[in-house]
Design an enzyme around this catalytic site. Structure first.
Site, PDB file in Angstrom:
ATOM      1  N   ASN A   7      -2.028 -35.971  -4.939  1.00 47.22           N
ATOM      2  CA  ASN A   7      -0.608 -35.684  -4.787  1.00 47.22           C
ATOM      3  C   ASN A   7       0.041 -36.908  -4.144  1.00 47.22           C
ATOM      4  O   ASN A   7      -0.106 -37.156  -2.953  1.00 47.22           O
ATOM      5  CB  ASN A   7      -0.451 -34.447  -3.894  1.00 47.22           C
ATOM      6  CG  ASN A   7       1.005 -34.069  -3.690  1.00 47.22           C
ATOM      7  OD1 ASN A   7       1.908 -34.767  -4.154  1.00 47.22           O
ATOM      8  ND2 ASN A   7       1.228 -32.977  -2.992  1.00 47.22           N
ATOM      9  N   ARG A  91      -0.585 -34.043  -9.264  1.00 49.67           N
ATOM     10  CA  ARG A  91       0.587 -33.188  -9.102  1.00 49.67           C
ATOM     11  C   ARG A  91       1.808 -34.013  -9.496  1.00 49.67           C
ATOM     12  O   ARG A  91       2.011 -35.122  -8.997  1.00 49.67           O
ATOM     13  CB  ARG A  91       0.727 -32.751  -7.646  1.00 49.67           C
ATOM     14  CG  ARG A  91       1.981 -31.958  -7.449  1.00 49.67           C
ATOM     15  CD  ARG A  91       2.323 -31.790  -6.011  1.00 49.67           C
ATOM     16  NE  ARG A  91       3.573 -31.052  -5.909  1.00 49.67           N
ATOM     17  CZ  ARG A  91       4.452 -31.246  -4.946  1.00 49.67           C
ATOM     18  NH1 ARG A  91       4.236 -32.139  -4.015  1.00 49.67           N
ATOM     19  NH2 ARG A  91       5.549 -30.548  -4.915  1.00 49.67           N
ATOM     20  N   HIS A 180       7.788 -25.600  -6.915  1.00 51.28           N
ATOM     21  CA  HIS A 180       6.639 -24.861  -6.337  1.00 51.28           C
ATOM     22  C   HIS A 180       5.923 -24.042  -7.416  1.00 51.28           C
ATOM     23  O   HIS A 180       5.275 -23.035  -7.116  1.00 51.28           O
ATOM     24  CB  HIS A 180       7.071 -23.867  -5.228  1.00 51.28           C
ATOM     25  CG  HIS A 180       7.751 -24.485  -4.056  1.00 51.28           C
ATOM     26  ND1 HIS A 180       8.862 -23.931  -3.470  1.00 51.28           N
ATOM     27  CD2 HIS A 180       7.475 -25.595  -3.342  1.00 51.28           C
ATOM     28  CE1 HIS A 180       9.256 -24.673  -2.454  1.00 51.28           C
ATOM     29  NE2 HIS A 180       8.417 -25.698  -2.360  1.00 51.28           N
ATOM     30  N   ARG A 241      17.073 -27.872   4.688  1.00 53.05           N
ATOM     31  CA  ARG A 241      17.923 -27.785   3.485  1.00 53.05           C
ATOM     32  C   ARG A 241      18.795 -26.529   3.548  1.00 53.05           C
ATOM     33  O   ARG A 241      18.380 -25.510   4.082  1.00 53.05           O
ATOM     34  CB  ARG A 241      17.047 -27.762   2.228  1.00 53.05           C
ATOM     35  CG  ARG A 241      16.384 -29.107   1.976  1.00 53.05           C
ATOM     36  CD  ARG A 241      15.413 -29.035   0.816  1.00 53.05           C
ATOM     37  NE  ARG A 241      14.038 -29.097   1.254  1.00 53.05           N
ATOM     38  CZ  ARG A 241      12.991 -28.857   0.461  1.00 53.05           C
ATOM     39  NH1 ARG A 241      13.187 -28.528  -0.796  1.00 53.05           N
ATOM     40  NH2 ARG A 241      11.763 -28.944   0.921  1.00 53.05           N
ATOM     41  N   ARG A 285       8.103 -22.110  13.918  1.00 55.04           N
ATOM     42  CA  ARG A 285       7.485 -21.725  15.203  1.00 55.04           C
ATOM     43  C   ARG A 285       8.429 -21.988  16.373  1.00 55.04           C
ATOM     44  O   ARG A 285       8.555 -21.169  17.286  1.00 55.04           O
ATOM     45  CB  ARG A 285       6.164 -22.491  15.406  1.00 55.04           C
ATOM     46  CG  ARG A 285       5.043 -21.941  14.573  1.00 55.04           C
ATOM     47  CD  ARG A 285       3.910 -22.895  14.481  1.00 55.04           C
ATOM     48  NE  ARG A 285       4.300 -24.073  13.684  1.00 55.04           N
ATOM     49  CZ  ARG A 285       3.437 -24.910  13.124  1.00 55.04           C
ATOM     50  NH1 ARG A 285       2.150 -24.730  13.289  1.00 55.04           N
ATOM     51  NH2 ARG A 285       3.851 -25.928  12.406  1.00 55.04           N
ATOM     52  N   GLU A 384      -2.490 -24.872  -4.053  1.00 59.45           N
ATOM     53  CA  GLU A 384      -1.971 -25.637  -5.190  1.00 59.45           C
ATOM     54  C   GLU A 384      -3.013 -26.611  -5.729  1.00 59.45           C
ATOM     55  O   GLU A 384      -3.120 -26.814  -6.936  1.00 59.45           O
ATOM     56  CB  GLU A 384      -0.698 -26.384  -4.774  1.00 59.45           C
ATOM     57  CG  GLU A 384       0.487 -25.440  -4.601  1.00 59.45           C
ATOM     58  CD  GLU A 384       1.583 -25.991  -3.734  1.00 59.45           C
ATOM     59  OE1 GLU A 384       1.416 -26.009  -2.497  1.00 59.45           O
ATOM     60  OE2 GLU A 384       2.619 -26.408  -4.271  1.00 59.45           O
TER      61      GLU A 384
HETATM   62  P1  AMP Z   1       4.313 -25.431   4.888  1.00 56.44           P
HETATM   63  O1  AMP Z   1       5.457 -26.214   4.328  1.00 56.44           O
HETATM   64  O2  AMP Z   1       3.749 -24.437   3.908  1.00 56.44           O
HETATM   65  O3  AMP Z   1       3.265 -26.273   5.555  1.00 56.44           O
HETATM   66  O4  AMP Z   1       4.940 -24.518   6.069  1.00 56.44           O
HETATM   67  C1  AMP Z   1       5.510 -25.078   7.200  1.00 56.44           C
HETATM   68  C2  AMP Z   1       6.260 -23.998   7.948  1.00 56.44           C
HETATM   69  O5  AMP Z   1       5.347 -22.945   8.312  1.00 56.44           O
HETATM   70  C3  AMP Z   1       6.882 -24.480   9.246  1.00 56.44           C
HETATM   71  O6  AMP Z   1       8.212 -23.986   9.369  1.00 56.44           O
HETATM   72  C4  AMP Z   1       6.017 -23.844  10.321  1.00 56.44           C
HETATM   73  O7  AMP Z   1       6.718 -23.587  11.488  1.00 56.44           O
HETATM   74  C5  AMP Z   1       5.624 -22.553   9.639  1.00 56.44           C
HETATM   75  N1  AMP Z   1       4.471 -21.959  10.329  1.00 56.44           N
HETATM   76  C6  AMP Z   1       3.212 -22.443  10.396  1.00 56.44           C
HETATM   77  N2  AMP Z   1       2.451 -21.646  11.217  1.00 56.44           N
HETATM   78  C7  AMP Z   1       3.260 -20.653  11.660  1.00 56.44           C
HETATM   79  C8  AMP Z   1       3.099 -19.542  12.525  1.00 56.44           C
HETATM   80  N3  AMP Z   1       1.938 -19.301  13.113  1.00 56.44           N
HETATM   81  N4  AMP Z   1       4.158 -18.724  12.726  1.00 56.44           N
HETATM   82  C9  AMP Z   1       5.346 -18.980  12.155  1.00 56.44           C
HETATM   83  N5  AMP Z   1       5.575 -20.017  11.322  1.00 56.44           N
HETATM   84  C10 AMP Z   1       4.555 -20.849  11.068  1.00 56.44           C
END
Ligand code: AMP
Length: 397
Positions: A7, A91, A180, A241, A285, A384
């Site tokens: 990727n 990808r 996605h 965004r 988070r 993915e």
């Molecule tokens: P991704 O783009 O799939 O890596 O997701 C990133 C997002 O997932 C970010 O906004 C993180 O804050 C959220 N995230 C990861 N772990 C947690 C958690 N334990 N609780 C809430 N949100 C989470």
């Protein structure tokens, strides 16, 4: 058979080497800050210590070479010879209307990808650089392109058109493409396996809730609508965004604040969403933590996010005239327990009922619905890379 999945972003490269006999991961890694100061390769070989190599990485070709050297290194490599790599899956972000599925990469395909650059000026060029670099380093190895947009090419015209003059679609390709796709395809297929039902009979809404967010209506295994569109800002608010906004606001802002193309683009892509609303962070988070402590704007950002997810699940249940399952995936979908609970409470009218104990899970595959729930609710970690590896294997063999 070993398949390498790549990727390639503008300044980063992620890779995973799969043994397709059992779909296990032999190594995965990341090259960061290509062309920038402080570039580094982080390599994680199966059963061996992680390695980090900091050195100058001036371009993608060097990054690819470093990755191949790491994979074959006598100490921290996982294969003896590059010949062991049977195929490479790339990808690719945008396949326009031309690519409705994954494709074996030929010179002609590369030419068509170049024609799609206008649609994805930030993403397709590094994808192409990755393909060219692999071609140079391991010539003759079959390569496959797997597109983020391809899964959505089944969306019917009434759902992919915008209400702009028809010529803009016909002459310029202005339409909803969706993104996605690999994630939505993977989790919807997995949902059918978990539910032990033929995917052809299922109506599913897949919720990819990560830094980027998109929901997709998957009817009979095919995408029939999705929240991201021509670009990657529409639908639910995301980390930075804006999600859906009245387009008139954009022209209004440009006029009143005297903003040019770059400035307005920057606002829509980088300064909005969870970050823009909360003023705290783009990371869910941090938003949850601030909301818990009473930060009103963080609470609002969270409420907006949940409301829009609820709204789109409801809309897509209507679009499919029914709903059998909802799937939560990606960082937020897989981990945010309270958010999943709040979303499901807002969908009780559809007969959705979740089991709080089962919902108390992070990052693992689980059916969180109550036995009597009319709609199954599943958490499925997305994969993915594995989907790309499977597509690559299917096209090469
Ligand atoms: P991704 O783009 O799939 O890596 O997701 C990133 C997002 O997932 C970010 O906004 C993180 O804050 C959220 N995230 C990861 N772990 C947690 C958690 N334990 N609780 C809430 N949100 C989470």
């Amino acid at each position: 058979m070993k398949v390498l999945v790549i990727n390639c972003g503008s300044s980063s490269l992620k890779y995973k080497l799969f043994n397709m006999e059992d779909e296990s991961v032999l190594a995965n890694g990341l090259v960061e800050r290509i062309k920038l100061e402080g570039s580094v390769l982080k390599h994680e070989p199966l059963g061996k210590e992680k390695v980090e190599i900091s050195t100058e990485i001036p371009d993608h070709e060097v990054a690819i070479k470093m990755m191949l050297d790491a994979l074959t290194h006598p100490d921290y490599g996982v294969i003896k010879d590059l010949n062991e790599i049977s195929a490479v899956g790339h990808r690719i972000v945008h396949g326009g209307e031309k690519f409705t599925g994954s494709v074996k990469i030929t010179d002609e395909v590369i030419k068509s990808l170049e024609e799609c650059i206008e649609l994805a000026p930030l993403h397709n060029p590094p994808n192409i650089l990755g393909i060219e670099a692999v071609k140079k380093q391991i010539p003759g190895v079959p390569m496959v392109g797997v597109f983020d947009t391809a899964f959505h090419q089944t969306i019917p015209q009434k759902a992919f058109m915008y209400g702009l003059p028809y010529e803009y679609y016909k002459n310029k390709g202005l339409r909803r493409y969706g993104f996605h796709g690999t994630s939505h395809q993977y989790v919807s297929q997995r949902a059918a396996e978990i539910l032990k039902k033929p995917i052809k009979e299922l109506k599913i809404v897949t919720c990819h809730l990560g830094n980027g967010v998109s929901l997709t209506a998957v009817k009979g295994g095919k995408s029939v609508d999705t929240t991201l569109g021509f670009g990657t800002v529409s639908g639910v608010i995301m980390g930075t965004r804006c999600g859906d906004v009245d387009p008139v606001l954009i022209t209004y802002l440009m006029e009143k604040e005297n903003l040019n193309y770059e400035q307005i683009n920057d606002i829509l892509h980088k300064k909005s969403g969870l970050l823009g609303i909360s003023g705290v962070s783009s990371d869910m988070r941090d938003i949850e933590e601030a909301a818990e402590k009473g930060n009103k704007r963080a609470q609002l950002a969270l409420e907006m996010f949940e409301y829009m997810v609820i709204k789109y699940i409801g809309a897509y249940a209507a679009a499919m005239n029914g709903l059998d399952a909802v799937v939560f995936t990606a960082g937020i979908g897989e981990n945010a327990i309270q958010l999943r609970k709040n979303v499901c409470e807002g969908l009780k009218f559809l007969g959705i009922e979740i089991d709080d104990e089962k919902n108390n899970a992070r990052g693992k595959e689980i059916d969180i619905s109550k036995q009597n729930s009319k709609v199954r609710v599943l958490v499925i970690p997305t994969n993915e890379e594995l989907m790309i590896a499977r597509e690559t294997k299917a096209l090469v063999y």
